[in-house]
Design an enzyme around this catalytic site. Structure first.
Site, PDB file in Angstrom:
ATOM      1  N   GLU A 385      27.652   5.818 -38.773  1.00  0.00           N
ATOM      2  CA  GLU A 385      28.106   4.644 -40.105  1.00  0.00           C
ATOM      3  C   GLU A 385      29.757   4.405 -39.662  1.00  0.00           C
ATOM      4  OE1 GLU A 385      26.385   3.340 -42.610  1.00  0.00           O
ATOM      5  OE2 GLU A 385      24.745   5.011 -42.676  1.00  0.00           O
ATOM      6  N   ILE A 386      30.061   3.242 -40.088  1.00  0.00           N
ATOM      7  CA  ILE A 386      31.357   2.719 -40.087  1.00  0.00           C
ATOM      8  C   ILE A 386      31.737   2.129 -41.364  1.00  0.00           C
ATOM      9  CG2 ILE A 386      33.291   1.153 -39.139  1.00  0.00           C
ATOM     10  CD1 ILE A 386      32.524   3.462 -37.380  1.00  0.00           C
TER      11      ILE A 386
END
Length: 414
Positions: A385-386
């Site tokens: 996840e960013i």
């Protein structure tokens, strides 16, 4: 009559057997502690149109792939209310929006964002002008009791405004064909099938030499349409894997990489907040494969693994959320790569200045991809996840460095 009766009885016995065979011949299901209903659910399609406010000399449109605008109405001589609604509910509280706006002469216009009750603004607006995306200045935004108000200076040249930079299925295809496939004969473009609305689900098959017995790494992204910061990390990760460096060449001599650059093209092009064209969260369908996207991808992975005698050892699923985080499974011992996560994270922290890995470890309880890799293949599964607002330069650095680190760790793996 007796023969007809017997014939009918035989047919009644044969049909269930055929159905059972067909059911059992599909991809093997994976059990999760908490099942999720992923049967088709009704959705509300946005009406594609251009809203004309001729007395203001302003037009607003959602007539392009990746747009989201459910209505527009004039509030006063300087303000237009824009309505944004999800494809269906229940759904995560992350309203997505995307629209095009222009005017017949230079003027300043205000836009009030209107969401359904219970939904708050999440994504900072971006604008595309002259073919380039940029963040809208915070001075042009105001949070009020009525909602977020955006100020724009308009002209005849259309501006696209969206919660995140729009990368629709056509944009994605143009990118991977130019920057990943190119003239590289070791990157093979294929298809695993079609979505509910007939859009292609592409796959890239990447390796050097003889494919037989090569361990398989799986990369995927865009299960959830608006999550483009994860897609940006995926882009940098993938271009690093195929950059034809000495590291890349050694890695692809030993490993095979199967890549799914857009898992939910229907949802992306329809401007959905989260779901596919059947109103379902694809990252909850990794158990019974009721949706065509997951069924086709899983079927392809299982066939490819069996035909090439290559074990699936690692799956990375790129997403976006409020902050950078790696969701991992706690189970490590006895898996295909019991020390990979610790070694990978250690290299990331060594090679990115000032970087501290944010890991959230828990064994998957619902049917998500990282759990499918673990429970179905005893492989390492990670949701990568960013953060929504992670700077684009930082995303590029994290994506490229994490690919280099992965290759180094796996090349050292015996």
């Amino acid at each position: 009559m007796k023969r007809q009766f017997i014939s009918r009885i035989k047919w009644l016995l044969i049909v269930p057997a055929i159905l059972l065979f067909v059911h059992c011949s599909g991809p093997k299901r994976v059990k999760f502690p908490i099942p999720v209903d992923t049967k088709n659910k009704p959705i509300d399609l946005q009406i594609k149109k251009s809203y004309a406010f001729e007395d203001l000399g302003v037009w607003v449109s959602n007539e392009f792939d990746g747009a989201r605008l459910n209505g527009a109405q004039k509030l006063n001589d300087s303000t237009i209310i824009l309505r944004f609604e999800p494809e269906n509910t229940p759904i995560n509280k992350s309203p997505y929006y995307g629209f095009k706006v222009w005017s017949d002469s230079p003027k300043q216009t205000y836009f009030l964002f209107d969401y359904p009750e219970g939904f708050d603004h999440r994504y900072k607006p971006k604008r595309k002008e002259d073919g380039k995306w940029s963040e809208i200045d915070s001075l042009d935004l105001a949070e009020t009791e009525s909602g977020m108000i955006l100020k724009l200076n308009l002209s005849r040249e259309p501006i696209i405004v969206a919660g995140q930079e729009i990368n629709n299925s056509k944009d994605v295809q143009e990118w991977y064909r130019e920057d990943v496939v190119g003239n590289r004969d070791f990157v093979r473009e294929g298809s695993v099938g079609q979505t509910e609305l007939g859009r292609n689900i592409p796959v890239l098959d990447i390796y050097h030499g003889n494919v037989t017995g090569k361990p398989i790494i799986v990369l995927m992204t865009r299960q959830h349409p608006p999550e483009v910061t994860g897609y940006f990390a995926f882009q940098n990760f993938l271009t690093t894997l195929v950059d034809q460096s000495e590291l890349s060449t050694q890695f692809l001599n030993k490993y095979r990489v199967l890549v799914f650059p857009i898992m939910n093209p229907d949802g992306v092009d329809l401007g959905h907040w989260r779901h596919n064209a059947n109103g379902v969260d694809l990252n909850r369908d990794w158990s019974k494969y009721r949706q065509p996207e997951i069924k086709n991808v899983v079927g392809h992975l299982l066939r490819t693994s069996k035909e090439s005698m290559g074990e699936i050892i690692l799956g990375l699923d790129f997403h976006s959320t409020y902050e950078d985080v790696f969701y991992t499974n706690e189970i490590r011992e006895g898996t295909s790569l019991p020390h990979f996560i610790d070694d990978w994270f250690e290299l990331l922290e060594q090679n990115i200045a000032g970087y501290k890995v944010n890991e959230a470890a828990s064994n998957s309880t619902r049917p998500v991809s990282k759990g499918w890799f673990l429970y179905g293949h005893n492989a390492v599964g990670i949701t990568y996840e960013i953060g929504d607002h992670t700077p684009r330069e930082r995303i590029a650095e994290i994506g490229a460095t994490s690919a280099q680190a992965m290759m180094n760790v796996l090349l050292e793996n015996k």
